[in-house]
Motif scaffolding. Structure first.
Motif, PDB file in Angstrom:
ATOM      1  N   TRP A 146       0.833  -1.203   0.000  1.00 32.36           N
ATOM      2  CA  TRP A 146       0.000   0.000   0.000  1.00 32.36           C
ATOM      3  C   TRP A 146       0.865   1.250   0.000  1.00 32.36           C
ATOM      4  O   TRP A 146       1.919   1.295   0.641  1.00 32.36           O
ATOM      5  N   GLN A 147       0.411   2.306  -0.670  1.00 36.50           N
ATOM      6  CA  GLN A 147       1.110   3.592  -0.670  1.00 36.50           C
ATOM      7  C   GLN A 147       0.154   4.669  -0.177  1.00 36.50           C
ATOM      8  O   GLN A 147      -0.819   4.995  -0.850  1.00 36.50           O
ATOM      9  N   GLU A 151      -2.089  14.378  -1.500  1.00 40.45           N
ATOM     10  CA  GLU A 151      -1.946  15.334  -2.580  1.00 40.45           C
ATOM     11  C   GLU A 151      -0.508  15.515  -3.034  1.00 40.45           C
ATOM     12  O   GLU A 151      -0.246  16.027  -4.114  1.00 40.45           O
ATOM     13  N   TYR A 152       0.457  15.042  -2.211  1.00 37.07           N
ATOM     14  CA  TYR A 152       1.861  15.209  -2.583  1.00 37.07           C
ATOM     15  C   TYR A 152       2.339  14.101  -3.522  1.00 37.07           C
ATOM     16  O   TYR A 152       3.404  14.184  -4.087  1.00 37.07           O
ATOM     17  N   ALA A 153       1.567  13.032  -3.665  1.00 34.25           N
ATOM     18  CA  ALA A 153       1.932  11.942  -4.576  1.00 34.25           C
ATOM     19  C   ALA A 153       0.655  11.300  -5.128  1.00 34.25           C
ATOM     20  O   ALA A 153       0.448  10.096  -4.973  1.00 34.25           O
ATOM     21  N   PRO A 154      -0.207  12.083  -5.773  1.00 35.25           N
ATOM     22  CA  PRO A 154      -1.526  11.560  -6.132  1.00 35.25           C
ATOM     23  C   PRO A 154      -1.496  10.436  -7.157  1.00 35.25           C
ATOM     24  O   PRO A 154      -2.362   9.563  -7.142  1.00 35.25           O
ATOM     25  N   VAL A 155      -0.519  10.421  -8.056  1.00 40.06           N
ATOM     26  CA  VAL A 155      -0.501   9.414  -9.106  1.00 40.06           C
ATOM     27  C   VAL A 155      -0.222   8.032  -8.525  1.00 40.06           C
ATOM     28  O   VAL A 155      -0.819   7.032  -8.942  1.00 40.06           O
ATOM     29  N   LYS A 156       0.641   7.962  -7.515  1.00 37.50           N
ATOM     30  CA  LYS A 156       1.019   6.687  -6.916  1.00 37.50           C
ATOM     31  C   LYS A 156       0.208   6.360  -5.668  1.00 37.50           C
ATOM     32  O   LYS A 156       0.422   5.318  -5.051  1.00 37.50           O
ATOM     33  N   SER A 157      -0.705   7.212  -5.292  1.00 38.84           N
ATOM     34  CA  SER A 157      -1.393   7.075  -4.015  1.00 38.84           C
ATOM     35  C   SER A 157      -2.466   5.993  -4.049  1.00 38.84           C
ATOM     36  O   SER A 157      -3.447   6.092  -4.785  1.00 38.84           O
ATOM     37  N   SER A 158      -2.312   4.983  -3.196  1.00 37.57           N
ATOM     38  CA  SER A 158      -3.338   3.962  -3.068  1.00 37.57           C
ATOM     39  C   SER A 158      -4.605   4.546  -2.441  1.00 37.57           C
ATOM     40  O   SER A 158      -5.725   4.186  -2.816  1.00 37.57           O
ATOM     41  N   VAL A 160      -5.759   7.699  -2.441  1.00 31.75           N
ATOM     42  CA  VAL A 160      -6.515   8.559  -3.364  1.00 31.75           C
ATOM     43  C   VAL A 160      -7.320   7.700  -4.330  1.00 31.75           C
ATOM     44  O   VAL A 160      -8.500   7.974  -4.603  1.00 31.75           O
ATOM     45  N   ALA A 161      -6.709   6.640  -4.835  1.00 30.82           N
ATOM     46  CA  ALA A 161      -7.434   5.745  -5.745  1.00 30.82           C
ATOM     47  C   ALA A 161      -8.603   5.076  -5.032  1.00 30.82           C
ATOM     48  O   ALA A 161      -9.685   4.907  -5.609  1.00 30.82           O
ATOM     49  N   ARG A 166     -10.721   4.537  -8.797  1.00 30.49           N
ATOM     50  CA  ARG A 166     -11.102   3.177  -9.173  1.00 30.49           C
ATOM     51  C   ARG A 166     -11.504   2.290  -7.996  1.00 30.49           C
ATOM     52  O   ARG A 166     -12.145   1.259  -8.201  1.00 30.49           O
ATOM     53  N   GLY A 167     -11.188   2.678  -6.769  1.00 31.84           N
ATOM     54  CA  GLY A 167     -11.548   1.845  -5.640  1.00 31.84           C
ATOM     55  C   GLY A 167     -12.768   2.297  -4.869  1.00 31.84           C
ATOM     56  O   GLY A 167     -13.198   1.624  -3.932  1.00 31.84           O
TER      57      GLY A 167
END
Length: 370
Positions: A146-147, A151-158, A160-161, A166-167
């Motif tokens: 899990w990551q 907001e500081y890493a939204p593309v890789k954030s579990s 946020v997803a 998608r989740g």
């Protein structure tokens, strides 16, 4: 501290009986007793830190929405900054995790689960992770890859997803779909996914019919909490990681419950053993460069204990201090030695807020005898 004692004389037997007496303590009923502490230089210093002139446009600096201090079961200080008011249920963000832990504690006391039960026993999608136990999830030690970036890493954030893309339709199923990159129970990694797996497991413990009302019937109603809102995802699972709302006064009731070792009046609502687990550091916790200086993980609560040779996180607070913490500065601090419960709602976005500084100033203002 030991509970107060009530002594009664039995004339028939000629004996004096002395028993712990919850009624000798101050407990909130419909509302809290108020014993406001007079303004002092120490309180002025606390307010100067917690309530500086706000710059709502830039969102920089410390921004407190509510600050409530309970001492020995009574309100000694309370202040709000609009639009938050005394009647406003505020988003708790990740303090929801500690509220979920308290809700689970009621189920634990009824014998509905054990810490070493596999999560799959109560949530079948976890069958793909047969070694993950409920205790692992409670310690943020599932071993799932899990990551937890926001907001500081939204593309890789579990997270946020899970919450927003998608989740979001079935958050627990999304979390269960992650692969393991560590053996369960061997590594701490903070995870909102672990919390939502616990929320899904709660449904399996109590059954579908009871689940929708369970946080209320098990926890909120016995504590006299009337403001609580807890969102569920499209699968009907409580978003145990993030989306509960309570007024500051209602959240403080949970703090008082935890300060008094799970006891509410004469009722032991949470087993003492459960509260002890919440307040025990995860056995395999090792501070890293990333987490050094952070509070120490317990059972979905955060602790102020020195661990693995590291100094305690909040230097000016007692070692026994513990807290529920949330995004952007939400905090429910419990200081058992000082008999203090402190609720802070906030919107801090630049990481300038210091837990230790607020605790230091609050102790100076509200310690008994001050």
């Amino acid at each position: 501290m030991p509970a107060p004692v009530l002594c009664r004389l039995s004339l028939a037997l000629g004996l004096l009986f002395c028993l712990p007496n919850a009624f000798a303590e101050t407990w909130p009923s419909t509302d809290w007793a108020v014993a406001t502490v007079p303004t002092s230089p120490a309180i002025s210093a606390l307010e100067a830190y917690a309530f500086p002139v706000r710059d709502d446009e830039s969102r920089k600096g410390v921004r407190t929405d509510a600050l409530l201090v309970i001492r020995d079961g009574q309100i000694v200080y309370e202040r709000y900054a609009g639009p938050t008011e005394v009647s406003t249920p505020h988003l708790t963000w990740s303090m929801s995790k500690s509220l979920l832990a308290a809700t689970l504690g009621v189920a634990y006391g009824k014998g509905l689960f054990k810490l070493d039960d596999p999560a799959a026993k109560f949530y079948p999608p976890m069958a793909q992770h047969p070694e993950i136990k409920l205790g692992h999830l409670l310690n943020w030690a599932s071993g799932l890859a899990w990551q937890e970036g926001y907001e500081y890493a939204p593309v890789k954030s579990s997270v946020v997803a899970m919450l927003y893309t998608r989740g979001r339709a079935d958050m627990a199923a999304f979390a269960a779909g992650f692969e393991e990159d560590a053996k369960p129970g061997t590594r701490f990694r903070y995870s909102s996914g672990d919390a939502n797996l616990l929320a899904a497991a709660l449904r399996g413990m109590v059954g579908e019919q009871a689940y929708g009302d369970y946080p209320w019937t098990a926890l909120f109603e016995p504590l006299g909490i009337t403001s609580a809102v807890w969102e569920r995802d499209a699968a009907g699972t409580f978003v145990g990681s993030s989306y509960s709302y309570l007024t500051a006064r209602d959240l403080a009731r949970v703090g008082l419950l935890m300060e008094r070792d799970g006891r509410w009046g004469e009722q032991q609502l949470l087993p003492k053993a459960w509260v002890d687990f919440n307040r025990t550091p995860f056995a395999n916790y090792q501070p890293s460069e990333e987490t050094r200086g952070d509070a120490v993980p317990g059972g979905q609560w955060w602790l102020n204990m020195p661990v693995a040779g590291s100094a305690k996180p909040w230097a000016d607070a007692p070692d026994s201090t513990f807290a529920a913490l949330g995004h952007w500065g939400q905090a429910l601090y419990v200081l058992p030695e000082e008999k203090l419960v402190i609720v802070r709602y906030a919107d801090d976005r630049d990481k300038t807020y210091s837990h230790n500084q607020l605790l230091k100033l609050a102790q100076a203002a509200f310690q008994e005898g001050k």
